[in-house]
Design an enzyme around this catalytic site. Sequence first.
Site, short mmCIF file in Angstrom:
data_model
loop_
_atom_site.label_atom_id
_atom_site.label_comp_id
_atom_site.label_asym_id
_atom_site.label_seq_id
_atom_site.Cartn_x
_atom_site.Cartn_y
_atom_site.Cartn_z
N GLY A 200 0.83 -1.24 0.12
CA GLY A 200 -0.09 0.01 -0.10
C GLY A 200 0.77 1.29 -0.06
N ARG B 227 -5.87 2.85 -16.08
CA ARG B 227 -5.76 3.57 -14.81
C ARG B 227 -6.34 5.21 -14.76
NH1 ARG B 227 -2.25 4.98 -11.85
NH2 ARG B 227 -3.32 4.06 -9.78
N TYR C 174 0.08 -2.14 -12.34
CA TYR C 174 -1.25 -2.09 -12.72
C TYR C 174 -1.42 -1.56 -14.03
CZ TYR C 174 -1.24 -2.96 -7.79
OH TYR C 174 -0.90 -3.51 -6.33
N TYR D 64 -9.53 5.10 -12.45
CA TYR D 64 -9.31 5.74 -11.08
C TYR D 64 -9.06 7.37 -11.43
CZ TYR D 64 -7.81 0.99 -10.25
OH TYR D 64 -7.67 -0.48 -10.15
N CYS E 298 -13.51 3.57 -29.03
CA CYS E 298 -14.56 4.25 -29.31
C CYS E 298 -15.40 4.63 -28.00
CB CYS E 298 -15.50 3.27 -30.00
SG CYS E 298 -14.55 3.09 -31.54
N ARG F 175 3.08 -1.58 -5.84
CA ARG F 175 3.17 -0.67 -6.96
C ARG F 175 4.51 0.31 -6.49
NH1 ARG F 175 -1.09 2.67 -8.30
NH2 ARG F 175 -2.31 1.80 -6.32
N1 LLP Z 1 -1.44 -7.01 -0.59
C1 LLP Z 1 -2.85 -7.08 -0.92
C2 LLP Z 1 -3.63 -7.89 0.08
C3 LLP Z 1 -3.53 -6.44 -1.83
O1 LLP Z 1 -4.85 -6.32 -2.09
C4 LLP Z 1 -2.79 -5.40 -2.58
C5 LLP Z 1 -3.25 -4.39 -3.66
C6 LLP Z 1 -1.61 -5.35 -2.27
C7 LLP Z 1 -0.79 -6.02 -1.17
C8 LLP Z 1 -0.60 -4.30 -3.03
O2 LLP Z 1 -0.69 -3.07 -2.85
P1 LLP Z 1 0.46 -1.89 -3.51
O3 LLP Z 1 1.57 -1.95 -2.59
O4 LLP Z 1 0.72 -2.27 -4.95
O5 LLP Z 1 -0.39 -0.67 -3.17
N2 LLP Z 1 -5.28 -1.27 -9.56
C9 LLP Z 1 -5.06 -0.36 -8.62
C10 LLP Z 1 -4.56 -0.90 -7.42
C11 LLP Z 1 -5.17 -2.03 -6.72
C12 LLP Z 1 -4.51 -2.44 -5.50
C13 LLP Z 1 -5.06 -3.87 -5.21
N3 LLP Z 1 -4.48 -4.66 -3.96
C14 LLP Z 1 -4.63 0.94 -9.28
O6 LLP Z 1 -3.90 0.79 -10.57
O7 LLP Z 1 -4.22 1.80 -8.55
#
Ligand code: LLP
Length: 421
Positions: free
Chosen positions: A239, A314, A375, A318, A346, A278
């Site tokens: 996150g 994205r 992503y 978002y 389109c 991310r």
């Molecule tokens: N662990 C779990 C249980 C998760 O659900 C996620 C992301 C992560 C780790 C990794 O989180 P990160 O470090 O990447 O923030 N598609 C969206 C982001 C969806 C994230 C889903 N879960 C975007 O493009 O912003």
Amino acid sequence: MDHFLYRDGALFAEDVPISEIAAAVGTPFYVYSTATLLRHFQLFDDALEGTDHLVCYAMKAASNQAILKTLAQAGAGMDVVSGGEYLRAKAAGVPGDKIVFSGVGKTADEIRTALTGGIRQFNVESEPEMEVINAVALELGVVAPITVRVNPDVDAKTHAKIATGKSENKFGIPIARASEVYAHAATLSGLEVIGIDVHIGSQLTELEPFELAYTKVAELTEQLRAEGHKIRRLDLGGGLGIPYTRANDAPPLPVEYGALIKKTLGHLGCEIEIEPGRLIAGNAGLMVSKVIYVKSGEDRDFLILDGAMNDLIRPAMYEAHHDIVAVQEPEAGVEQQPYDIVGPVCETGDTFAKQRNMPPLVAGDLVAFRSAGAYGAVMASEYNTRPLIPEVLVHGDQFAVIRERPSFDEIINRDTIPTWL
Ligand code: LLP
């Protein structure tokens, strides 16, 4: 250190000119920097130095096996959320005991796959799921290591579509019910309860929500231990956000995040797992696209690119901002002008940016979307029968195509026609 820099007016990925890759593979494409991937993994690993820990890359962010192998060779574990991701991680050579299985709806088949191939732990999301993991483990004659994902009811202060830690979200079990759920888990002989899991959302730009959540996890650890559970591992999710513009205030650094973990949880003597996605992959990748047309509208100019919302969803999904830069560096003093930057799909939603200042561009020019490594490719689709775009990995002065662009025949021949037609 940014590995996507201009040299003599041309954008490079490490030591490879972007235009050289474009000439070799065609546009659009994704390109990743090995050095950036490794540096970002290392930042997390170093941030947890001194604690027993494992950085499990959330492979949903970018799951090409070449990326997984790069990170795994540096010591990363993997966080997977489907049977497909599990098998992909295994195919990339990641051992089962370094794979954590997260995700809200693991099916019996997926659980069987992981228990057969080896798994570090399941992060259990609900009581019915816990029952199924227990049943499959008993059927196979093994014991499944689990944590329970608790929902701490914390506002992650991020985009609503990627916040997961509020009580109204579908994730985890309410922290207030943890005691009861752990007591039940302890009665199931197919399970070994080893810890607690939490993940409150993605693209967090402040530490405070993490601090609130981790403080609650610390309290819960002590409570569960007092109730007789052996809590020895804490999975803290992912996150941590990334800077999407070069102008904005950068989110906290992994080292500050690591210090917070040590401060809130260090006294418990638990093994720490984190699941960043991310921050490892986001700024390690670009999407490169070509201007097909410059179109003058009533009151604005459009840059129509060969990349579209199906390649990078994205912005449409978002309202996400991606910096977009010209691959040929504009000469000093060139006046920028506003463009609406769009793809050929389109839908009005196929808009990457509105009134974005860019140097004057013409058909055939290349542009690069920054921060597109996470992503990006993984969320692409073949909408409009547009082939999934290739992925390229750069390593110093070398580059390799790590996923080919499929041919139209491959795409079209995937359909099968029923006998009555
Ligand atoms: N662990 C779990 C249980 C998760 O659900 C996620 C992301 C992560 C780790 C990794 O989180 P990160 O470090 O990447 O923030 N598609 C969206 C982001 C969806 C994230 C889903 N879960 C975007 O493009 O912003």
